[in-house]
Design a protein around this motif. Structure first.
Motif: not given
Lengths: 318, 250
Positions: A25-30, A83-98, A147-153
């Motif tokens: 998540p903290k790496d630069w990405m397009p 739950l963990y897919l939402y959490s993994a998605t949140e690492t990309l800078g979007i909230s679960r509520d959104e 994408f690391g968080p997705y692969a691990r989930a």
């Protein structure tokens, strides 16, 4: 950032993916990579929680205590996946509520298969066997996506899905070894779930818009048509063991290709359901919206309570 | 003795069965994913306990019966759960209040059941108490969150507690079968748990800034198989497959 700097970052990024290293998540990405992942991962998370509904429908009516417990645990696993897919998605800078907001407004999609009704107990078997079976074929390659968080989930999701698939098949096997009525129930479920399960693997390659880019980012390792063929080749012998018939007159083993040939998929039906006009689209979405809206006062209370508690702690500290 | 013992087991098991069934109705519909998972967990725990009791009852019975016959094929009048657990999931406040009022009783029951002369009951109690202590913590925490949360949540949980309070007294009633088993040193004398129950429950309510209901009249009947009107509909759902397709294996 200058154009040259961006180009440099892009090169580092592409090289990482080429070396099969994970993007974190903290790496630069397009920006496109980030957006595509938010879209696909949240779609996946939404599918898990909407997918709880057709099966949850049978928790109160499960035919034995053993089946009831297994079904509860299965639907609970799906909530966990969500739950963990939402959490993994949140690492990309979007909230679960959104993300929920996108689901509830109809902007975000979820797997169309969950817009079909579960009308008999055999549907619970068929979903485990076919729908989870197709999901595994879709998802196993994602365990090594870039994408690391997705692969691990996905590693965890896949383990549980394969357990669900065996469980579903075992329900089918019990029905097929049961009375004539039960066997008919199993056949009827196969008739209704077969084609939608094939559609689950996505539009044909020539109609799929995201394939090329997704292959490059390792979000996909095989095309939709390849995955579909794999699913059919794997599933038809399982139907033979059950002693029920796949509802496709054109289905035939092809010695030359080493695969099954199969009939035409009704893509009009697929697009109708994708566009929101399947048998249960309205009900599924409405149920999610209701749960969310009816729960608002509860979430507000939890938040207010947490704030009061932390204020009290601060006061105590002073 | 056997018959009384089996009836005693029904009483305890049916509480878990019917409450588990109610919670199962909520899977996929909770206010948040975390709560959804937790409520399903509690339902799973309760059904696990039910299976232990019913497998034991089936083993003790002279008839050739299974856990599923007991869960799905009795008539409404033969279910011996308290009225509290069959009350509907009116909203999250009712779900939590019902859970809270039951969990505090269940915890005391499991604690005492560990002293039973019956080894199987002791074993079930030892396993269940870990689960029930989690349930009690979960529901008590939510009582506090809702009571001391927003104005709306306070009103809603207070209303739910007030409405369900009339079912609490029945938790401490004993049937003839219960009394016979108490004499044998097998059953827990629930009459003895009443004071400590209300003390514990009231403490949580007070921490949650809620009023302890003052009530003179209570409802009863479940333990004698006389249920509320909700019960028939619950059984309709629960027994649907077994009634529609009798004698089949699933």
């Amino acid at each position: 950032m200058s154009e040259k700097e961006v180009k440099n970052l892009e090169e580092i990024f592409e090289a990482k993916i080429a070396r099969d290293e994970k993007i974190e998540p903290k790496d630069w990405m397009p920006e496109k990579y980030r957006k595509t992942h938010i879209r696909q991962m949240s779609q996946h998370a939404h599918s898990e929680i909407v997918g709880m509904l057709p099966e949850g429908n049978w928790i109160s009516r499960a035919p034995s205590l053993r089946r009831k417990v297994a079904l509860l645990a299965k639907v609970q696993d799906e909530a966990g996946h969500g739950l963990y897919l939402y959490s993994a998605t949140e690492t990309l800078g979007i909230s679960r509520d959104e993300l929920y907001e996108q689901l509830h407004s109809g902007k975000a999609k979820y797997s169309s298969i969950f817009n079909y009704p579960t009308i008999t107990w055999a549907d619970i078997g068929a979903i485990g066997w076919l729908v989870d079976g197709a999901a595994i074929i879709n998802q196993v390659p994602l365990c090594s996506t870039s994408f690391g968080p997705y692969a691990r989930a996905m590693v965890r999701v896949c383990k549980e899905e394969s357990f669900h698939q065996r469980q579903g098949y075992e329900i089918m096997l019990t029905l097929c070894n049961g009375t004539e009525e039960q066997k008919q129930m199993a056949q009827d479920a196969l008739n209704r779930w077969w084609w939608p399960s094939l559609m689950m693997l996505g539009p044909t390659d020539d109609a799929s818009t995201h394939t090329e880019q997704s292959m490059k980012w390792k979000l996909k390792r095989k095309t939709n048509d390849e995955l579909r063929q794999q699913f059919i080749d794997q599933t038809v012998p399982q139907a033979d063991i059950l002693g029920i018939t796949v509802p496709d007159e054109d289905l035939k083993w092809n010695e030359e290709t080493g695969h099954y040939d199969f009939g035409e998929i009704n893509w009009d039906e697929f697009w109708q359901v994708v566009k929101g006009h399947g048998p249960c689209n309205k009900e599924r979405l409405q149920t999610r919206v209701n749960a969310w809206e009816n729960g608002e006062w509860v979430r507000d209370a939890a938040l207010a309570y947490a704030e009061k508690q932390s204020e009290r702690k601060v006061k105590q500290a002073i | 003795m056997n018959n009384n013992f089996i009836k005693y087991l029904y009483g305890i098991a049916d509480n878990s069965l019917i409450l588990g069934q109610r919670l199962g109705e909520l899977t996929g519909h909770a206010p948040s994913l975390e709560v959804d998972i937790a409520l399903t967990n509690i339902s799973l725990d309760l059904f696990g306990q039910v299976r232990s009791y019913f497998q034991y009852a089936a083993q003790l019975s002279e008839d050739d019966i299974t856990e599923d016959d007991l869960a799905f094929l009795r008539t409404e009048r033969e279910y011996l759960n308290v009225l509290l657990v069959e009350q509907p999931n009116t909203d999250f406040a009712y779900t939590i209040a019902r859970q809270f009022l039951f969990d505090h009783f269940h915890m005391l029951l499991m604690t005492e059941m560990q002293k039973s002369k019956d080894e199987t009951l002791v074993a079930i109690a030892k396993k269940s108490i870990k689960e029930v202590s989690y349930h009690k913590r979960f529901s008590s925490d939510w009582i506090k969150r809702l009571g001391d949360g927003t104005e709306e949540s306070k009103q809603r949980i207070q209303k739910a507690v007030n409405d369900l309070w009339r079912f609490t007294d029945e938790l401490f009633h004993t049937t003839e079968a219960d009394e016979a088993m108490i004499k044998e040193g097998i059953a827990v004398d629930v009459k003895m748990l009443k004071d400590v129950y209300y003390k514990n429950v009231n403490e949580v309510l007070e921490t949650a800034t809620l009023e302890v209901p003052e009530l003179k009249y209570f409802q009863k009947g479940g333990k004698e198989g006389i249920h509320s009107e909700h019960m028939g509909f619950l059984l309709n759902d629960m027994q649907y497959m077994q009634r529609t397709y009798p004698g089949m294996k699933w």
